[in-house]
Motif scaffolding. Structure first.
Motif, short mmCIF file in Angstrom:
data_model
loop_
_atom_site.label_atom_id
_atom_site.label_comp_id
_atom_site.label_asym_id
_atom_site.label_seq_id
_atom_site.Cartn_x
_atom_site.Cartn_y
_atom_site.Cartn_z
N ALA A 15 -9.28 -4.26 -1.93
CA ALA A 15 -8.87 -2.86 -1.75
C ALA A 15 -8.52 -2.20 -3.08
N ALA A 16 -8.41 -2.99 -4.14
CA ALA A 16 -7.97 -2.44 -5.42
C ALA A 16 -8.97 -1.44 -5.97
N LEU A 17 -10.26 -1.68 -5.80
CA LEU A 17 -11.25 -0.74 -6.32
C LEU A 17 -11.09 0.62 -5.65
N ARG A 18 -10.83 0.61 -4.35
CA ARG A 18 -10.63 1.88 -3.64
C ARG A 18 -9.43 2.63 -4.22
N ARG A 19 -8.36 1.91 -4.52
CA ARG A 19 -7.19 2.57 -5.11
C ARG A 19 -7.55 3.15 -6.48
N ALA A 20 -8.31 2.35 -7.26
CA ALA A 20 -8.71 2.83 -8.58
C ALA A 20 -9.56 4.09 -8.47
N GLN A 21 -10.42 4.17 -7.46
CA GLN A 21 -11.26 5.34 -7.27
C GLN A 21 -10.43 6.56 -6.86
N GLU A 22 -9.42 6.35 -6.03
CA GLU A 22 -8.57 7.47 -5.61
C GLU A 22 -7.73 7.97 -6.78
N ILE A 23 -7.31 7.03 -7.62
CA ILE A 23 -6.60 7.45 -8.83
C ILE A 23 -7.54 8.23 -9.74
N ALA A 24 -8.80 7.80 -9.78
CA ALA A 24 -9.79 8.52 -10.59
C ALA A 24 -9.93 9.96 -10.10
N ALA A 25 -9.89 10.15 -8.78
CA ALA A 25 -10.00 11.50 -8.22
C ALA A 25 -8.81 12.36 -8.69
N ALA A 73 0.84 -1.19 0.00
CA ALA A 73 0.00 0.00 0.00
C ALA A 73 0.88 1.24 0.00
N PRO A 74 0.57 2.24 -0.83
CA PRO A 74 1.32 3.49 -0.82
C PRO A 74 0.88 4.35 0.35
N ARG A 75 1.65 5.38 0.54
CA ARG A 75 1.31 6.30 1.62
C ARG A 75 -0.06 6.91 1.37
N THR A 76 -0.43 7.10 0.08
CA THR A 76 -1.72 7.67 -0.25
C THR A 76 -2.87 6.74 0.13
N PHE A 77 -2.61 5.40 0.13
CA PHE A 77 -3.67 4.42 0.34
C PHE A 77 -3.45 3.62 1.59
N LEU A 78 -3.12 4.25 2.70
CA LEU A 78 -2.92 3.52 3.95
C LEU A 78 -4.27 3.26 4.59
N ARG A 79 -4.98 2.36 4.00
CA ARG A 79 -6.29 1.97 4.51
C ARG A 79 -6.36 0.44 4.55
#
Length: 633
Positions: free
Chosen positions: A154-164, A17-23
């Motif tokens: 958790a991949a969908l959440r990462r994809a959504q954050e990248i979308a943002a 997980a990257p620092r951006t996606f520490l969930r």
């Protein structure tokens, strides 16, 4: 250490997980009813297939929440100061961050830097190129995240954050618009999956109006073809429907079971799961029918007719129309008083007075049949007519197999009896060289069809009618019960075993494994073949086979139509005119010719017919004729 967007881990391995996606990333585990939350068939009633089946105990699947299902907040680039004094340095920092794949997690990552540079120097070609490359890289990571959804929730959440991020950088760019659409479809698919799983646990599997679990999972697959979660959900829905079918079958409600199976078959029509379940339930039904029949027959041995009738009532309710098990049990109940302590199909052996046991006997049911050849039967002879109805008032015990060499040896050893062929020193055997039956010296009951020593499990041949009767008389003395040769009517009754066709198995060639007959595929040790044989049939034997080598008939008797022909008690008569109507042997004192019944290993198809009969001198011995015995009960 500067944060960057990580690579998506391959299937089966965790992603860093990257620092951006520490969930926390939670996965949904869909466990089919066979593994988790399975209803207890003893306590869960079968439901109407058109109902939602709400309120049953236990979940169909276990569900854990998806990670971070709340909306992803809009992304805002951190403030990065850029002026003429640090412009060159910022460009170098942005290029280095891009090269290191450090894209947007911190203010000193590539996208925040390039956005700040673009704001300061909008015409700078290097900045525009760098930002374009950074956007392409982040979209690649987004697509990798979408591809990993099946293995990493958790991949969908990462994809959504990248979308943002992409939406903030270049919302009008075609690649971004297409990516945002992909993310939206993936998110909608996951929402459909969640709806399907909730519907599944609510037993709303197939519901009109598209609100059932199956409809939700299919919507997920429409939005995201190949979605593993949706396919797993369909499998769980199918399993739940099959389970309802099994519960119905456990309660003997096979009509409801078929309704459930029909619904299950529509869930995944390209799979064999429902068809396999239908076969299992059909086997269960057949087993249940057979078990009820057996329970009914067992009740008859206790002379408990009430219990037998109860089993029959249940059998009639669950069995297909005309099921032979129901027919059999009903007949046995109606005729139970005629069997005493025995029961139809019962197998037994009796102790001999001098040690050992007699041949295995099987009780066949009493009843009626039409004896002889039908008027239109092919190859029939006048001696097989007129056909007539015969009824037996009591059951009969019949040796399951033809009497063997070993069984006859015990008789000869115990009594010193000299068989006819032994006394005269010869019998008729098969000669491989000529392909014919010829007389040969030194052959008797201890010999096989070719005159060689016979194994104890072969049917005894080279015995006369009198030899056979003498063996039966010895059994009577040893057991205290009446053993004898069967009458001709009894033999045809047990041979037909309920059939009235030309052959015991029907009107054509015998089915595979039916018996030792003359088959076109048979071959002698010297390579000979039969000239007149059943086409397409072979039994791997030339000469008599070990008793019991082939399928038993409906009365659980072996080799009545083949292997060796058999002596019966009747004297030979040219027709059935004036024959006994009660099935007793037709005997004239002192008659010289006796009747031989049943085909042999060397009989033509014509001679294998159920009605075929032959008159032969009572002293005849050869390689084709043996015998079996019956016992009064």
């Amino acid at each position: 250490m500067r944060a960057r967007l990580p690579d998506i881990a391959p299937a089966g391995s965790p992603a860093t997980a990257p620092r951006t996606f520490l969930r926390a990333a939670l996965a949904i585990a869909v466990l089919l009813a066979a593994c988790s939350g399975e209803p207890d068939p003893a306590t869960t009633p079968a439901r109407d297939p058109d109902a939602s089946a709400e309120g049953q105990a236990g979940p169909i699947i276990s569900i854990r929440s998806d990670p971070e299902t709340s909306a992803v907040p809009a992304w805002r680039a951190p403030d990065v100061p850029v002026d003429a004094g640090n412009l060159a340095q910022r460009k170098q920092e942005a290029a280095a961050a891009l090269e290191a794949d450090e894209l947007f997690g911190e203010a000193d990552d590539a996208i925040p830097l390039y956005l700040a540079l673009r704001e300061h120097a909008p015409a700078d070609a290097d900045v525009a190129t760098g930002l374009e490359r950074a956007l392409g890289a982040v979209l690649q990571h987004g697509d990798a995240a979408l591809a990993a959804i099946d293995d990493d929730r958790a991949a969908l959440r990462r994809a959504q954050e990248i979308a943002a991020v992409a939406r903030e950088v270049a919302p009008e760019r075609e690649a971004v618009v297409e990516y945002l659409a992909r993310v939206e479809r993936a998110d909608a698919a996951q929402q459909a999956n969640r709806s399907g799983e909730r519907a599944l646990n609510a037993r709303k599997i197939v519901v009109a109006g598209g609100k059932g679990a199956v409809a939700h999972f299919r919507e997920a697959l429409r939005l995201r073809p190949g979605d593993a979660r949706a396919m797993q959900g369909l499998a769980a829905a199918e399993s739940a429907l099959i389970r309802q079918a099994e519960l119905a079958a456990n309660q003997d409600d096979y009509a409801a079971a078929e309704d459930w199976l029909a619904k299950a078959a529509k869930v995944r029509p390209d799979m064999d799961t429902a068809a396999d379940a239908r076969e299992r339930i059909a086997r269960q039904r057949a087993s249940r029918v057979g078990n009820l029949r057996d329970l009914g027959l067992a009740a008859l041995t206790r002379e408990d007719l009430d219990a037998a009738r109860r089993h029959l009532a249940t059998l009639l309710r669950i069995a297909p129309a005309g099921d032979p098990a129901a027919v059999e049990l009903r007949r046995q109940i109606e005729l139970a008083s005629h069997y005493g302590l025995f029961r139809p199909g019962q197998a037994f052996t009796e102790a001999l007075d001098r040690g050992g046991r007699g041949p295995e006997m099987v009780v066949i049911p009493h009843g009626a049949f039409r004896m002889g050849a039908a008027d239109d039967e092919a190859d029939a002879r006048d001696s097989e007519r007129p056909s007539r109805n015969i009824r037996f008032d009591r059951g009969l015990a019949v040796s399951r197999n033809e009497i063997t060499v070993g069984e006859f040896r015990r008789f000869v050893t115990a009594t010193g009896y000299e068989a006819r062929a032994t006394r005269r020193g010869h019998s008729t055997v098969y000669d491989e060289r000529s392909g014919s039956l010829v007389r040969r010296s030194g052959v008797d009951w201890r010999s096989d069809y070719a005159g060689k020593p016979a194994g104890d499990q072969l049917p005894v041949v080279h015995v006369s009618a009198q030899d056979a009767a003498a063996y039966a008389e010895w059994l009577s003395e040893q057991t205290g019960h009446e053993y004898r040769l069967p009458s001709e009517a009894e033999f045809e009754y047990m041979l037909r075993a309920g059939s009235q066709s030309r052959f015991p198995w029907g009107d054509g060639a015998p089915p595979a494994g039916a018996g030792n007959f003359t088959g076109a595929l048979d071959e002698s040790p010297g390579g000979r073949h039969w000239r007149n044989a059943f086409k397409g049939y072979g039994d791997d034997a030339w000469g008599p086979a070990r008793v019991g080598s082939y399928s038993a008939n409906a009365y659980r008797l072996h080799d009545l139509a083949g292997n060796v022909s058999e002596w019966v008690a009747d004297c030979w008569h040219d027709s059935y005119r004036r024959a006994p109507v009660d099935g007793q042997a037709w005997i004239n004192p002192g008659c010289a010719d006796k009747v031989v019944r049943g085909g042999s290993w060397a009989s033509s198809p014509e001679q294998t017919r159920s009605a075929w009969r032959l008159g032969s001198d009572r002293d005849t011995t050869n390689a084709r004729v043996g015998f079996r015995v019956v016992r009064q009960i």
